[in-house]
Write a protein that holds these residues in place. Structure first.
Motif, PDB file in Angstrom:
ATOM      1  N   PRO A 187       0.813  -1.234   0.000  1.00 35.02           N
ATOM      2  CA  PRO A 187       0.000   0.000   0.000  1.00 35.02           C
ATOM      3  C   PRO A 187       0.846   1.285   0.000  1.00 35.02           C
ATOM      4  N   GLU A 188       2.081   1.185   0.510  1.00 38.27           N
ATOM      5  CA  GLU A 188       2.940   2.365   0.585  1.00 38.27           C
ATOM      6  C   GLU A 188       3.733   2.599  -0.696  1.00 38.27           C
ATOM      7  N   TYR A 189       3.730   1.605  -1.577  1.00 37.64           N
ATOM      8  CA  TYR A 189       4.623   1.613  -2.735  1.00 37.64           C
ATOM      9  C   TYR A 189       4.497   2.890  -3.575  1.00 37.64           C
ATOM     10  N   ALA A 190       3.283   3.262  -3.900  1.00 32.16           N
ATOM     11  CA  ALA A 190       3.080   4.415  -4.788  1.00 32.16           C
ATOM     12  C   ALA A 190       3.678   5.694  -4.197  1.00 32.16           C
ATOM     13  N   ASP A 191       3.426   5.925  -2.887  1.00 31.75           N
ATOM     14  CA  ASP A 191       3.906   7.155  -2.256  1.00 31.75           C
ATOM     15  C   ASP A 191       5.391   7.096  -1.923  1.00 31.75           C
ATOM     16  N   GLU A 192       5.831   5.978  -1.340  1.00 34.44           N
ATOM     17  CA  GLU A 192       7.191   5.885  -0.822  1.00 34.44           C
ATOM     18  C   GLU A 192       8.236   5.568  -1.899  1.00 34.44           C
ATOM     19  N   VAL A 193       7.782   5.031  -3.031  1.00 33.99           N
ATOM     20  CA  VAL A 193       8.735   4.671  -4.080  1.00 33.99           C
ATOM     21  C   VAL A 193       8.511   5.531  -5.327  1.00 33.99           C
ATOM     22  N   THR A 194       7.393   5.308  -6.004  1.00 38.92           N
ATOM     23  CA  THR A 194       7.163   5.979  -7.287  1.00 38.92           C
ATOM     24  C   THR A 194       7.110   7.502  -7.142  1.00 38.92           C
ATOM     25  N   LYS A 195       6.209   8.002  -6.304  1.00 41.06           N
ATOM     26  CA  LYS A 195       6.059   9.453  -6.160  1.00 41.06           C
ATOM     27  C   LYS A 195       7.271  10.084  -5.484  1.00 41.06           C
ATOM     28  N   ALA A 196       7.874   9.351  -4.573  1.00 46.73           N
ATOM     29  CA  ALA A 196       9.051   9.883  -3.871  1.00 46.73           C
ATOM     30  C   ALA A 196      10.198  10.152  -4.831  1.00 46.73           C
ATOM     31  N   SER A 197      10.214   9.470  -5.974  1.00 43.17           N
ATOM     32  CA  SER A 197      11.310   9.638  -6.936  1.00 43.17           C
ATOM     33  C   SER A 197      11.235  10.963  -7.677  1.00 43.17           C
ATOM     34  N   ASP A 198      10.191  11.758  -7.419  1.00 51.78           N
ATOM     35  CA  ASP A 198      10.123  13.107  -8.009  1.00 51.78           C
ATOM     36  C   ASP A 198      11.301  13.958  -7.528  1.00 51.78           C
ATOM     37  N   ASP A 199      11.683  13.752  -6.254  1.00 51.87           N
ATOM     38  CA  ASP A 199      12.689  14.607  -5.635  1.00 51.87           C
ATOM     39  C   ASP A 199      14.062  13.956  -5.502  1.00 51.87           C
ATOM     40  N   CYS A 200      14.159  12.677  -5.788  1.00 49.90           N
ATOM     41  CA  CYS A 200      15.434  11.987  -5.603  1.00 49.90           C
ATOM     42  C   CYS A 200      15.416  10.681  -6.394  1.00 49.90           C
ATOM     43  N   PHE A 201      16.536  10.002  -6.395  1.00 46.62           N
ATOM     44  CA  PHE A 201      16.581   8.647  -6.942  1.00 46.62           C
ATOM     45  C   PHE A 201      16.112   7.683  -5.864  1.00 46.62           C
ATOM     46  N   VAL A 202      15.318   6.708  -6.253  1.00 50.74           N
ATOM     47  CA  VAL A 202      14.852   5.690  -5.315  1.00 50.74           C
ATOM     48  C   VAL A 202      15.352   4.325  -5.790  1.00 50.74           C
ATOM     49  N   PHE A 203      16.096   3.680  -4.925  1.00 50.38           N
ATOM     50  CA  PHE A 203      16.727   2.383  -5.196  1.00 50.38           C
ATOM     51  C   PHE A 203      15.893   1.324  -4.481  1.00 50.38           C
ATOM     52  N   LEU A 204      15.185   0.487  -5.236  1.00 49.11           N
ATOM     53  CA  LEU A 204      14.282  -0.502  -4.645  1.00 49.11           C
ATOM     54  C   LEU A 204      14.818  -1.915  -4.823  1.00 49.11           C
ATOM     55  N   HIS A 205      14.867  -2.655  -3.728  1.00 51.80           N
ATOM     56  CA  HIS A 205      15.276  -4.059  -3.736  1.00 51.80           C
ATOM     57  C   HIS A 205      14.056  -4.929  -3.462  1.00 51.80           C
ATOM     58  N   MET A 206      13.621  -5.660  -4.494  1.00 53.32           N
ATOM     59  CA  MET A 206      12.553  -6.653  -4.324  1.00 53.32           C
ATOM     60  C   MET A 206      13.248  -7.967  -3.972  1.00 53.32           C
ATOM     61  N   LEU A 207      13.003  -8.435  -2.760  1.00 51.18           N
ATOM     62  CA  LEU A 207      13.815  -9.525  -2.235  1.00 51.18           C
ATOM     63  C   LEU A 207      13.024 -10.809  -1.996  1.00 51.18           C
ATOM     64  N   ALA A 208      13.777 -11.893  -1.888  1.00 52.70           N
ATOM     65  CA  ALA A 208      13.262 -13.185  -1.429  1.00 52.70           C
ATOM     66  C   ALA A 208      14.128 -13.566  -0.238  1.00 52.70           C
ATOM     67  N   GLN A 209      13.504 -13.830   0.905  1.00 54.06           N
ATOM     68  CA  GLN A 209      14.245 -14.027   2.140  1.00 54.06           C
ATOM     69  C   GLN A 209      15.301 -15.115   2.047  1.00 54.06           C
ATOM     70  N   LEU A 210      15.020 -16.180   1.308  1.00 51.08           N
ATOM     71  CA  LEU A 210      15.935 -17.321   1.253  1.00 51.08           C
ATOM     72  C   LEU A 210      16.920 -17.252   0.091  1.00 51.08           C
ATOM     73  N   ALA A 211      16.792 -16.269  -0.768  1.00 47.95           N
ATOM     74  CA  ALA A 211      17.687 -16.167  -1.926  1.00 47.95           C
ATOM     75  C   ALA A 211      19.036 -15.608  -1.475  1.00 47.95           C
ATOM     76  N   VAL A 212      20.105 -16.330  -1.795  1.00 52.02           N
ATOM     77  CA  VAL A 212      21.442 -15.923  -1.374  1.00 52.02           C
ATOM     78  C   VAL A 212      21.797 -14.543  -1.911  1.00 52.02           C
ATOM     79  N   GLN A 213      21.481 -14.284  -3.189  1.00 54.47           N
ATOM     80  CA  GLN A 213      21.816 -12.989  -3.780  1.00 54.47           C
ATOM     81  C   GLN A 213      21.015 -11.860  -3.143  1.00 54.47           C
ATOM     82  N   SER A 214      19.810 -12.152  -2.684  1.00 51.34           N
ATOM     83  CA  SER A 214      19.021 -11.129  -1.992  1.00 51.34           C
ATOM     84  C   SER A 214      19.679 -10.769  -0.662  1.00 51.34           C
ATOM     85  N   ARG A 215      20.204 -11.776   0.023  1.00 52.38           N
ATOM     86  CA  ARG A 215      20.889 -11.512   1.291  1.00 52.38           C
ATOM     87  C   ARG A 215      22.138 -10.670   1.042  1.00 52.38           C
TER      88      ARG A 215
END
Length: 256
Positions: free
Chosen positions: A106-134
């Motif tokens: 629910p926060e995605y639109a405001d905290e990620v997409t819209k927030a990028s108006d003023d800065c770069f937003v670096f988003l990590h979509m993770l899987a808890q058990l994935a080694v590369q995510s860790r």
């Protein structure tokens, strides 16, 4: 009809280097003689050398500029010093993050997409058990501390997109001005499980989130080697699994 009115057609080779052709070119009667490949190459090289000389201080930081006081024109040097001071002042105004923010769908639109108006937003979509995510999780913590003007966020991929394949994790998306500036599915293009802080820094420079002359990009090699060693043990531990490491002496070393 007088003799002055008689016009006799004269064939002229516009490519000839003659005094007559020079007169005709000056009057715009024939076009300029095309340059030879050698002349074009010499001009291009001359322009490149000139541009390189004029922009020789573009990538210098304040410390490096100070060291050039005896070598460069004082007035010319002051222009670049003033420019660097202004850049630092502008940067200070943007230093408002510094840590990785966990977001919900629910926060995605405001905290990620819209927030990028003023800065770069670096988003990590993770899987808890994935080694590369860790691994990426560790790296983003370091990046967030190092570049607090960039907003770093993370969200479990399956909570962001229903049935999102774990094999696609980590997925990295960088937003700017509500547009995707860069995205990676897994770290394959960034070194895979050998991805390092500098690999991600190169991405930030490439998209313009960090200037290539930024002093913070100068990584201390000893610290980098230590971090790499710890990350390697961390990744190996994740691959072997906790059960196989219950009595391993390495595990305690990682958290020292």
């Amino acid at each position: 009809m007088s003799l002055n009115d008689i016009q006799v057609p004269v064939e002229v080779d516009p490519n000839e280097d003659t005094e007559w052709n020079d007169i005709l070119r000056a009057k715009g009667i024939i076009p300029e003689r095309p340059k030879s490949p050698t002349e074009e190459l010499e001009e291009a090289l001359e322009q490149a050398v000139k541009a390189q000389h004029e922009n020789r201080l573009e990538t210098k930081n304040l410390g490096e500029l100070e060291e050039l006081e005896d070598e460069e024109d004082e007035e010319f040097l002051e222009i670049y010093k003033h420019k660097r001071f202004q850049e630092l002042q502008e940067l200070q105004k943007k230093l408002k993050f510094g840590s990785v923010q966990h977001v919900t769908k629910p926060e995605y639109a405001d905290e990620v997409t819209k927030a990028s108006d003023d800065c770069f937003v670096f988003l990590h979509m993770l899987a808890q058990l994935a080694v590369q995510s860790r691994l990426l999780g560790l790296l983003t913590i370091e990046l967030a501390r190092k570049f607090p003007e960039i907003k770093f966020c993370e969200i479990p991929a399956n909570r962001c997109v229903e049935n999102y394949p774990e094999a696609n994790c980590p997925t990295l998306i960088i937003y700017h001005k509500q547009q995707i500036a860069k995205q990676y599915v897994t770290l394959t293009q960034l070194g895979g499980s050998d991805c390092k802080l500098r690999d991600l820094e190169k991405v930030l420079v490439e998209i313009g989130a960090v200037k290539d002359a930024d002093e913070r990009l100068e990584i201390n090699q000893n610290d980098e080697d230590l971090e790499e060693s710890r990350r390697t043990r961390f990744v190996q531990k994740g691959i072997r699994g906790p059960a196989l490491n219950a009595n391993a002496e390495d595990d305690d070393d990682f958290y020292d």
